[in-house]
Each structure stands twice: as C-alpha cells, then as structure tokens.
Design a protein around this motif. Structure first.
Motif, PDB file in Angstrom:
ATOM      1  N   ARG A  38       0.848  -1.206   0.000  1.00 54.29           N
ATOM      2  CA  ARG A  38       0.000   0.000   0.000  1.00 54.29           C
ATOM      3  C   ARG A  38       0.878   1.248   0.000  1.00 54.29           C
ATOM      4  N   LYS A  39       0.459   2.235  -0.772  1.00 54.55           N
ATOM      5  CA  LYS A  39       1.233   3.474  -0.845  1.00 54.55           C
ATOM      6  C   LYS A  39       0.654   4.490   0.142  1.00 54.55           C
ATOM      7  N   LEU A  40       1.513   5.231   0.801  1.00 52.61           N
ATOM      8  CA  LEU A  40       1.058   6.244   1.753  1.00 52.61           C
ATOM      9  C   LEU A  40       0.271   7.333   1.030  1.00 52.61           C
ATOM     10  N   ARG A  74       5.206   7.966   8.089  1.00 53.15           N
ATOM     11  CA  ARG A  74       4.216   7.048   8.659  1.00 53.15           C
ATOM     12  C   ARG A  74       2.813   7.430   8.183  1.00 53.15           C
ATOM     13  N   ALA A  75       1.871   6.493   8.316  1.00 54.07           N
ATOM     14  CA  ALA A  75       0.487   6.730   7.896  1.00 54.07           C
ATOM     15  C   ALA A  75      -0.252   7.532   8.964  1.00 54.07           C
ATOM     16  N   LYS A 121      13.152  -4.017  -2.847  1.00 52.04           N
ATOM     17  CA  LYS A 121      12.179  -3.076  -3.431  1.00 52.04           C
ATOM     18  C   LYS A 121      11.453  -2.317  -2.321  1.00 52.04           C
ATOM     19  N   LEU A 122      11.148  -3.024  -1.209  1.00 54.87           N
ATOM     20  CA  LEU A 122      10.463  -2.358  -0.091  1.00 54.87           C
ATOM     21  C   LEU A 122      11.365  -1.296   0.534  1.00 54.87           C
ATOM     22  N   THR A 161       6.038   4.387   1.245  1.00 59.70           N
ATOM     23  CA  THR A 161       5.255   3.511   2.125  1.00 59.70           C
ATOM     24  C   THR A 161       5.799   3.626   3.546  1.00 59.70           C
ATOM     25  N   SER A 162       5.078   3.009   4.500  1.00 58.85           N
ATOM     26  CA  SER A 162       5.490   3.122   5.901  1.00 58.85           C
ATOM     27  C   SER A 162       6.244   1.864   6.327  1.00 58.85           C
ATOM     28  N   TYR A 163       6.961   1.977   7.427  1.00 57.37           N
ATOM     29  CA  TYR A 163       7.712   0.830   7.938  1.00 57.37           C
ATOM     30  C   TYR A 163       6.750  -0.322   8.286  1.00 57.37           C
ATOM     31  N   GLU A 164       5.590   0.025   8.890  1.00 53.72           N
ATOM     32  CA  GLU A 164       4.618  -1.010   9.285  1.00 53.72           C
ATOM     33  C   GLU A 164       4.158  -1.809   8.065  1.00 53.72           C
TER      34      GLU A 164
END
Length: 503
Positions: A394-396, A424-425, A480-481, A490-493
């Motif tokens: 999922r993209k932030l 972060r989200a 890639k992540l 994206t977020s670390y979570e």
C-alpha cells in the motif's frame, strides 16, 4: 466567546441516554469524547442555533467547533445509532442511486415499513446503492455479515477491510435475499454454501460480480468480488513493477515455449499480472486458452474455461482438453496438485508457452515446491523460464503522511540507511482515514539461466540458490520495499507486513 477549533477529524459519537439526541440533531448539536472529555460538537454554519439549544440543556461540557465535513461524518454516525421506528413514513419508488452512506441510512430509516420483501423498490434501491458506493470508493470486495443483533457491511479497499455500514438484522436478511435473487441462487436454501455470478449496470457501466453465500451461526454472510472487464486489465507498467523487471518479463514472454510462473500469497495480484502478460502477447495469429477458477477478468481475445469440480472439470482435465485445441499459449489459473503440475510441464516441453501461478513465499522456493509435487529435476530445468514473486504494497496517502523516526535497532534489523527521513500513515478524508491510497506491485524475477540449471543439477537447496542469486544481483522484494521506504512511498509497518524481513 472563544471555542477551540478542530479541522478534519474523525470523531466517534457519544450517546448519552439522558439527552434527547433527536432534538439535539435538529439543532445541529452533537456530542463526542475528545481526549477522554465529553464535549459538545458544533459547526460555524449553525453556531447560534446549536448554542441556543445547548444553553437549555445545562450540561457542564466544553464546546468545540469542527469543519462542516467532520461534522457531517459524526452526524452520520449518530443517525446510524438512532432507530428509525418513529420516523415519518417515506415511500420512494424511483430507482436513482444514493451516493453517501449517511443518506442511505436515512433512507433505510424512513422506509422501514416498506422494506418487506426482496422485490420491493426500496430494497432494490438499497442494494444498488451499496454497489454504487463500493465502486465509487474503488472497493474490490463487499462483505455483508449477519451478527447476533445487527448486520454489518464492510468494503475491501487497497487490500484492507473497512467498515461501511451497520444495518438492522431484518434488513440484512432482505439485502442477502435480494442479492440471491439477482445471482440466480435459491432464496429458501439457508443451510448450505452457494456460489453465483451476476451482472449489474450501474450509471451506464456494466460490472460482473462473483457472489459467495455462506451459512454462519447468526445467519448468512455474503462476499461479493467485483470483477474487471477486459478494458480494465492493466498493463505491466501500470501495475508499478520496476523498469528492469518489466523488460525482463517481456523478454521471457517472447519465448515460443516454456513455463513462466507467478507466485505469492492470496490477494497479491497474481491473476492480474498473468492477465496483463496475456494482453501483452495476445495477437490475432495466436490461439490463447486459459483454464481458471474462477474466471476473474473477462477478456475478449482469449478463450477462457471455468473450472467446475462438480462435473469433473478440474485444472488437470481442463488442461488435457486444451492441448487438443491446438493452443499457442496456455494459462492455468493455479498449479495445485502434482497431476496439474505434470501436465503443465509436459505441455511446456512440447512447444507451448505456459503461464501459471503457484503458492510460494519467494521466487526461488518454487523449485523445491515443484520437486515436492514429484516433478523430476530435468523437467523443471528444461521447461521453466522464470519465476516472478510478487506482493502488493500500500502506498502512503500523499496528503497526510508524516515524517517519523525509526529506532536505530529497527533500521539495523531491516538494513535501512540511518540518514534518511521515513514517513508514517496518518489518515485524512482524502484516503478515507486509512492513511494509504492505492497499491503498487513489487516483485522479484528469478530467471532460470545456465548457472541456475547447474545449481539444480548439483542439488543446491532453496536457500543456497537464493543466496547465489542475490550475489549475482537479483533484486528481492525486500530490496524493493527498502527503496519504497527511502523514497517515502510507504510506511515501515506496511513494509514489515509485506515482507521486508524475509530477505
């Protein structure tokens, strides 16, 4: 007087039995808890009216002003709690759609007495509106569940389920019956699972819906998957794969025969990628046949067979009959058993290009997965061209993401550079308060070249093959992540959920 202002908040209703909420709602006065303190919520548009009514209630609550959108959101939640028994009767027979959840709840409340059968106009309008709202929000699935006292509708957006509505127990059963009617299922049968399909035309668009009904302890639950038409099949580029993977995959797709596998967990977009590959190679001079369970994308230039185990049409049986149809390219929805694997590999050996999916965590472990199915080593090395392992991250949401600090130990464990800013989200009204908007496919492509064939001949295990491939420069999903994290996409979570720790 000065009142604190709150902008863009997602408040929960505070329902006090001693307050006449119906009257308070009329005067645009709502209540919520902010940091544990019971608070009156008002909006600039109707400030004087709300304060006037609030002064009569003599409550010791502080007052907060919120923006109109946040106020409406909270008001809709209040309307959800309120029962509609004493609302005036309102008959609507028109079939226009209701666009907002709040209006839908209002409509249900007002037509409570009319919601008597699955063919009545209000229930038809209610079900159509549910589909319309799901499409508007870009949901892939609609879940309708019956609980002990009430029912609930949830939507799956960007891979995560989010609550959409609460509905009365008897309304839920009417909704489920209505869905059974349009999917040609048996309304009277409530004891066994049923599967069906239906087509809807909503605001000029036709959509295919796959329906699954399951009896549970408190009543039935329905899951509906919204399927795409062929014009909505994405291209490999638009899925978000990096340039190098796309180019390598195109090269593999140019082969006249051999097998290409896409692996990953359920819901990681494997079928979508396969269909994107098929659209890339589909030309009028090729005969392309697929056997799928179920047929998810309705494509024009391809013959698609639907697996039907009741009549003995399994993947293996479908694949056998496809081979007599003189195909150039075959797609098998999934290799589940050794029989399918064996026929698939042999058909790839005899001059067909075969595409399929397999359930493994990474690209390299597909070798041992096929060996576990009893496939000989030489068959694998002579037919397998490449394996793409993929995930959806999922993209932030770009409107509300916030910089955040990661603990040094965390960065060390995930092999992240320490001198970068990470995000972060948070959640805002643009992303429906999830903090994420949209998904991106990321993958690792494991190409079976001569060096890999040597390793297989020498009996290397998955881990050894993987380490050797990494040394030779294969970019993994975890790499890639890390790139997405460093780029603030994206977020670390989310990276941990998708598999940054899997190496």
């Amino acid at each position: 007087m000065y009142f604190p202002r709150l902008q863009d908040v997602n408040l929960e209703p505070l329902w006090e039995e001693e307050i006449n909420h119906k009257l308070a709602l009329k005067h645009a006065l709502l209540f919520s808890q902010i940091n544990g303190i019971s608070t009156a919520i008002v909006t600039d548009e109707s400030l004087s009216e709300a304060l006037n009514h609030f002064s009569k209630l003599s409550l010791p609550y502080p007052i907060n002003i919120v923006d109109q959108e946040s106020f409406e959101r909270l008001k809709n939640k209040f309307l959800e709690i309120q029962t509609g028994s004493d609302f005036e009767e309102m008959a609507t027979t028109s079939d226009e759609l209701i666009e907002v959840e709040g209006d839908l709840l209002e409509f249900i409340r007002n037509s409570q007495d009319l919601l008597s059968s699955e063919d009545s106009a209000p229930i038809i309008k209610l079900v159509n509106s549910l589909f319309f709202q799901a499409l508007q929000k870009g949901a892939s699935d609609i879940h309708i569940e019956s609980g002990e006292r009430k029912g609930e509708v949830r939507l799956r957006m960007d891979g995560a389920l989010k609550k959409h509505l609460d509905l009365d127990k008897h309304i839920i059963s009417l909704v489920i019956n209505r869905i059974k009617v349009i999917s040609n299922l048996d309304i009277s049968e409530k004891r066994v699972p049923q599967d069906g399909r239906t087509q809807l035309s909503i605001s000029g668009k036709t959509i295919d819906v796959r329906v699954s009904v399951l009896p549970t302890y408190h009543g039935e639950r329905v899951v509906m998957r919204i399927l795409s038409q062929s014009e909505h099949i994405p291209t490999l580029e638009s899925l978000g794969f990096s340039e190098d993977i796309t180019q390598d995959l195109y090269r593999l797709l140019n082969h006249a025969h051999g097998m290409i596998l896409v692996t990953g967990p359920t819901g990681s977009g494997k079928s979508t990628t396969l269909h994107a590959c098929m659209q890339h190679i589909a030309t009028p001079d090729k005969n392309i046949i697929t056997v799928e369970d179920p047929v998810e994308y309705n494509a024009d230039n391809i013959s698609q067979i639907q697996v039907n185990t009741k009549v003995g049409l399994t993947f293996a049986a479908g694949l056998r009959s496809i081979l007599r149809q003189d195909p150039d390219i075959i797609m098998v929805g999934e290799i589940r058993d050794s029989e399918t694997a064996d026929i698939a590999l042999r058909s790839a050996l005899t001059g067909h290009l075969l595409l399929s999916t397999l359930h493994t965590n990474d690209a390299t472990s597909s070798l041992s997965r096929l060996m576990d199915m009893g496939i000989e080593n030489f068959l694998i090395s002579s037919t397998l061209l490449g394996v793409l392992a993929q995930r959806l991250a999922r993209k932030l949401c770009v409107h509300c993401k916030e910089p955040t600090r990661l603990a040094p130990a965390t960065m060390q464990e995930a092999l992240l550079p320490t001198d970068r800013i990470y995000f972060r989200a948070v959640g805002c009204n643009k992303c429906d308060f999830t903090g994420y908007k949209g998904r991106q496919a990321i993958g690792e492509l494991f190409i079976i070249d001569d060096a890999v064939k040597e390793m297989m001949k020498d009996g290397f295990n998955d881990h050894q093959v993987r380490e050797a491939m990494k040394r030779r420069g294969m970019a993994t999903i975890a790499d890639k992540l890390r790139e997405m994290l460093v780029a603030g996409e994206t977020s670390y979570e989310e990276a941990v959920r998708v598999g940054i720790m899997d190496g």
